[in-house]
Enzyme design. Structure first.
Site, short mmCIF file in Angstrom:
data_model
loop_
_atom_site.label_atom_id
_atom_site.label_comp_id
_atom_site.label_asym_id
_atom_site.label_seq_id
_atom_site.Cartn_x
_atom_site.Cartn_y
_atom_site.Cartn_z
N HIS A 248 0.84 -1.19 0.00
CA HIS A 248 0.00 0.00 0.00
C HIS A 248 0.88 1.25 0.00
CE1 HIS A 248 -2.98 2.98 1.24
NE2 HIS A 248 -2.25 3.26 2.30
N GLU B 115 12.24 12.83 0.58
CA GLU B 115 11.15 12.23 -0.18
C GLU B 115 9.78 12.75 0.27
OE1 GLU B 115 10.82 10.32 -2.78
OE2 GLU B 115 8.77 9.58 -2.59
N HIS C 254 15.33 12.01 12.62
CA HIS C 254 14.16 12.09 13.50
C HIS C 254 13.20 10.91 13.26
CE1 HIS C 254 12.01 14.90 10.40
NE2 HIS C 254 11.70 13.66 10.17
N HIS C 255 13.48 10.12 12.22
CA HIS C 255 12.71 8.88 12.03
C HIS C 255 13.28 7.75 12.87
CE1 HIS C 255 10.44 10.45 8.52
NE2 HIS C 255 11.52 11.17 8.34
N TRP D 223 7.53 -0.64 3.91
CA TRP D 223 8.08 0.06 2.74
C TRP D 223 9.46 0.61 3.03
CZ3 TRP D 223 9.42 5.15 1.32
CH2 TRP D 223 9.26 6.11 2.33
N ARG E 7 1.66 0.25 15.13
CA ARG E 7 1.32 0.20 13.71
C ARG E 7 1.75 -1.14 13.11
NH1 ARG E 7 5.99 3.94 10.85
NH2 ARG E 7 4.89 3.33 8.96
N LYS F 282 4.49 29.54 4.99
CA LYS F 282 3.60 29.17 3.89
C LYS F 282 2.14 29.15 4.32
CE LYS F 282 4.93 26.58 0.60
NZ LYS F 282 5.82 27.04 -0.44
N HIS G 142 13.57 11.33 4.11
CA HIS G 142 12.97 12.57 4.56
C HIS G 142 12.78 13.58 3.44
CE1 HIS G 142 10.81 14.81 7.37
NE2 HIS G 142 11.34 15.86 6.79
N THR H 29 7.57 26.43 7.02
CA THR H 29 6.24 25.87 6.78
C THR H 29 5.18 26.81 7.34
OG1 THR H 29 7.27 23.72 7.07
CG2 THR H 29 4.88 23.76 6.95
N SER I 137 13.25 6.32 -13.57
CA SER I 137 12.16 7.13 -14.12
C SER I 137 12.11 8.50 -13.45
CB SER I 137 10.83 6.39 -13.93
OG SER I 137 9.76 7.29 -13.96
N SER I 138 12.21 8.51 -12.11
CA SER I 138 12.13 9.79 -11.39
C SER I 138 13.29 10.70 -11.75
CB SER I 138 12.19 9.55 -9.87
OG SER I 138 11.06 8.86 -9.46
N SER J 291 -1.17 26.82 -4.03
CA SER J 291 -0.80 28.23 -4.20
C SER J 291 -1.31 28.81 -5.51
CB SER J 291 0.73 28.38 -4.15
OG SER J 291 1.23 27.82 -2.97
N TYR K 149 9.07 15.60 1.29
CA TYR K 149 8.88 16.93 0.69
C TYR K 149 8.69 16.82 -0.82
CZ TYR K 149 9.86 18.50 5.30
OH TYR K 149 9.77 18.68 6.64
#
Lengths: 531, 291
Positions: free
Chosen positions: A77, A255, A302-303, A142, A450, A331, A253, A328, A169-170, A268, A257
């Site tokens: 998922h 990623e 921090h993960h 994942w 989890r 924004k 991390h 942030t 691809s990315s 925006s 963003y």
């Protein structure tokens, strides 16, 4: 720049028709459509997996699926939603919109553009196919942490090569986007006149180029540890399983963003249109986006607060994480200030954008809670984390994308979508998504871990509410699918500008726009860019 | 829609990308099958490589034809330049990941296993006989990982290889200067010298690997030292091989007179790539062999 005139004749009789058109296309709109359709299909595949997860969690005990299959559902998922929905979906927006927004005929490298899309179906064949191998799909999460991930059976090399393939691809996609933005802007389209969506994708592309190769390295190390006797992650040979987490989150991390910045850009664009005011603090929006991206390289651990790091590391990564709240906050403030005293109307795209601002901010705040090291010791690996990242990714990234589809669908198809149906889709989704994810905060704080198919009985009620929310949210996306198909097939004719308050180059083109967006580059002035 | 002269060139629909996907897919599928122990894997890989090579010849052939017939204007050239530049940046980050693994294991994990920092209990309870040397003189768990007799000293063959690779960065630049002056003969010769140096480097590395495996006992299984040593130098060697192959292609193109003093992006792209593998080697020489 003034040479950027593609020969103007729009005669496509020599273009292949039927399936060949889609297989061989070098056109940014066709490729954008392919990306968006692929993301939509994957959204339902990944969504079906989520339904299986929520079904199993409807009551305590193991009822419907085998625990290993449950684990491979949580793993798949995530991989499908991240690499198959949000990333291709936002690239689809980039393909459709960036050439139209900067006044160019197409993307800079059209053949490579085709390749970066046509890798995806093949890569997902490898990934999803692994579910049908003896022993089942990958079930280690994942994040693929060793040593657990190294216990995967036949599926392991399939997953690893799929990640390599998707990475290729990315990288090609982001190289193309950067080259387009640097090199294909119309005369007068200076960097500080770029629509914010273009800016967010430029910065996202830098993040992709800098981090995807590191992910490729991390999974390569997994592969060699499993099959070629290396000891990157094996302490018996002097390595360290924690090394994987460092390398993975150095990618992981930034990623997150990568997933959210394009939606920042979409929101925006939407908010000023329906507030009938220019975006508040355009320049600070650009700098805030760049700061978020820059800081994202210094917060990865921090993960991993509970993994056993030196104290200095825990503190550094906590403070660095806190500091991201500043840009942030800039924004969110600017989005709210854009709406302040605007002549607001609430068409469907605007509803999604406003709910994005509110719900993403909730996800941001729970992120701050998780970023506090001592607090994270309590929250780590609980449903609180699941609630947090679904608020930023579903009500953040995905809501931004859905809002963007409503906003630009009339431009893309030339038809207005069904506004009533759109509003129904919005209200059912926004209520059910909160029913789905908000209780997960409570479950996490109460201690439910989890990635687990079974749970203690005291968690039953909130899990049932969450599951019911999940089923409704899943079903309400069928409205979205129906609405899109209907809009493609027909509907009221859309005007060029579509929305009364819309500004920017893409709204000066007909709806639907011609095959090559700007065959003659427009002259861009401040009035066109910011008005 | 394609504009042979003047405007930004927009290519017609192309079948090369999808062939590239089929080729890569077969290579990955075959490799995964092979790693799972099925002998059919090799066949699928072979098919994939054939398709991929066919795609490379076809796609680059098309681009070269378009380039020499003057299809690309300056703006297209700039797009290619940005493309190559950011591709090299992504390659740098790939090596960055492996260098990160090297520094982490050498500075942190090996030391922690030896009792440094908070690792006192780890050392006592896991492998009390482990000594945190670099290169390692003893493995944490000697029953699973073999220790080598010695490692390859920096001053010796690696230094020779450094001289070879750095010289080749100069010779490719001399070739570029000759190209800019329109001296095709000198340009082709310098290119030939560069690619000869490149393949010499690869040959010497291969002999060193044989030496390491058979005489020194240094293998991929030699704990984290052998792991980082072979993975870093191995991926670098692969990149040198790719670079030298690209040099061969532009050498042949140079002999056919494809490059003009004004229009020679293909040459420059390969030269950039060559400088990149050279710089990576300097880091390897410093941190893998020397320090």
């Amino acid at each position: 720049m003034s040479q950027a005139v593609a020969h103007g004749h729009d005669d496509h009789s020599h273009l292949p028709a039927g399936w060949k058109r889609w297989l061989f296309t070098t056109n940014h709109k066709d490729i954008g459509t392919l990306y968006l359709s692929f993301a939509l299909i994957m959204f339902f595949i990944g969504g079906a997996m989520a339904m299986i997860i929520r079904l199993e969690l409807l009551e305590p005990g193991v009822q419907y699926v085998d625990p290993t299959f449950f684990n491979s559902m949580t793993t798949m998922h995530a991989l499908v939603m991240i690499f198959g929905v949000v990333m291709p979906g936002t690239v689809g927006f980039a393909n459709w919109l960036i050439p139209m927004m900067i006044g160019s005929p197409d993307m800079a490298l059209p053949r490579m553009n085709n390749w970066s899309f046509w890798i995806l179906p093949f890569a997902f064949t490898l990934l999803l196919g692994s579910l049908f191998l003896p022993g089942g799909g990958p079930a280690g999460g994942w994040t693929m942490y060793p040593p657990l991930m190294l216990q995967t059976g036949f599926a392991l090399p399939f997953v690893i090569f799929a990640v390599h393939f998707l990475g290729a691809s990315s990288i090609m996609g982001s190289i193309n986007i950067i080259a387009t933005i640097f090199n294909m802007r119309a005369p007068g389209m200076t960097f500080m006149r770029l629509p914010l969506f273009v800016w967010t994708w430029l910065i996202t592309s830098f993040l992709l180029i800098a981090t995807i190769p590191v992910l490729a390295g991390a999974v390569t190390m997994l592969l060699t540890d499993k099959y070629f006797g290396t000891s990157f992650f094996n302490a018996a040979g002097g390595g360290d399983p924690v090394l994987f987490q460092h390398v993975f989150w150095f990618f992981g991390h930034p990623e997150v963003y990568i997933l959210i910045l394009p939606s920042f850009g979409i929101v925006s664009q939407i908010l000023p249109t329906f507030s009938r005011k220019p975006l508040f603090g355009y320049e600070s929006m650009v700098y805030a986006t760049a700061s978020i991206a820059f800081l994202s390289f210094f917060v990865w651990a921090h993960h991993m607060f509970t993994v056993g790091m030196p104290l200095a590391g825990e503190l550094f990564f906590m403070y660095a994480t806190m500091s991201i709240a500043v840009p942030t906050g800039v924004k969110v403030f600017n989005w709210v200030a854009t709406m302040w005293r605007g002549s607001m109307t609430f068409e469907t795209p605007m509803l999604w954008a406003i709910s994005f601002v509110v719900l993403f901010t909730i996800g941001g705040f729970s992120g701050l809670m998780l970023g506090i090291t001592p607090a994270d010791f309590q929250y780590h690996d609980t449903y609180f984390v699941v609630a947090h990242f679904h608020y930023v990714l579903v009500t953040g990234a995905v809501f931004g994308m859905i809002g963007g589809v409503y906003y630009w669908l009339p431009k893309w198809t030339g038809h207005m979508y069904d506004e009533t149906l759109g509003k129904i889709h919005f209200w059912v989704s926004v209520i059910s998504v909160n029913l789905l994810f908000f209780p997960q905060h409570f479950l996490g704080l109460a201690g439910m871990p989890r990635r687990i198919p079974d749970y203690a009985v005291q968690f039953t009620e909130w899990n049932q509410i969450s599951s019911i929310g999940g089923f409704v949210f899943g079903a309400s996306q069928l409205i979205f699918l129906y609405l899109i198909i209907r809009c493609i097939r027909g509907g009221a004719k859309a005007t060029d500008q579509v929305w009364e308050g819309a500004h920017g180059l893409e709204w000066t083109l007909p709806s639907p726009p011609p095959y090559h967006s700007f065959t003659t580059p427009p002259q861009v002035t401040d009035a066109v860019a910011h008005s | 829609m394609s504009a042979p002269h003047g405007g930004y060139y927009l290519p017609d629909p192309s079948h090369w990308p999808i062939l590239g996907s089929i080729g890569l897919f077969s290579i990955f599928l075959g490799s995964a099958t092979w790693l799972n122990g099925a002998s059919a894997g090799g066949l699928i890989i072979g098919f994939g490589i054939a398709v991929f090579l066919f795609m490379l010849f076809g796609w680059f052939g098309t681009v070269i034809r378009e380039s020499v017939t003057g299809t690309y204007n300056h703006q297209v050239d700039v797009s290619f330049r940005w493309g190559m530049f950011w591709f090299i940046v992504s390659e740098v980050m790939f090596f960055g990941g492996f260098f990160g693994a090297l520094f982490y294991s050498r500075i942190l994990s090996v030391q922690w296993l030896g009792g440094a920092g908070d690792g006192f209990a780890t050392h006592q309870f896991l492998w009390p006989d482990f000594v945190p040397d670099w290169p390692m003189t003893v493995m944490p768990d000697p029953s699973k990982w073999t220790v080598y007799r010695e490692v390859i000293p920096a001053i010796g063959v690696p230094l020779l290889n450094t001289i070879i690779l750095v010289s080749s960065s100069f010779t490719v630049t001399f070739g570029h200067w000759a190209l800019k002056k329109g001296n095709r003969r000198a340009q082709s010769w310098w290119l030939f010298v560069t690619l000869a140096l490149g393949f010499t480097f690869v040959g010497i590395q291969a002999t060193e690997y044989v030496h390491a495996y058979h005489e020194l006992g240094l293998t991929l299984h030699s704990g984290i030292y052998g792991t980082t040593f072979f993975m870093l130098t191995g991926f670098h060697g692969l990149h040198v091989t790719i670079g030298a192959t690209m040099l061969t292609v532009i050498w042949l193109r140079s002999l056919s007179g494809h490059f003009t003093p004004e229009n020679h992006f293909g040459f420059e792209a390969v030269a950039w790539y060559w400088h990149f593998v050279d710089v990576v080697w300097l880091f390897l020489f410093t941190f893998v062999y020397w320090l």
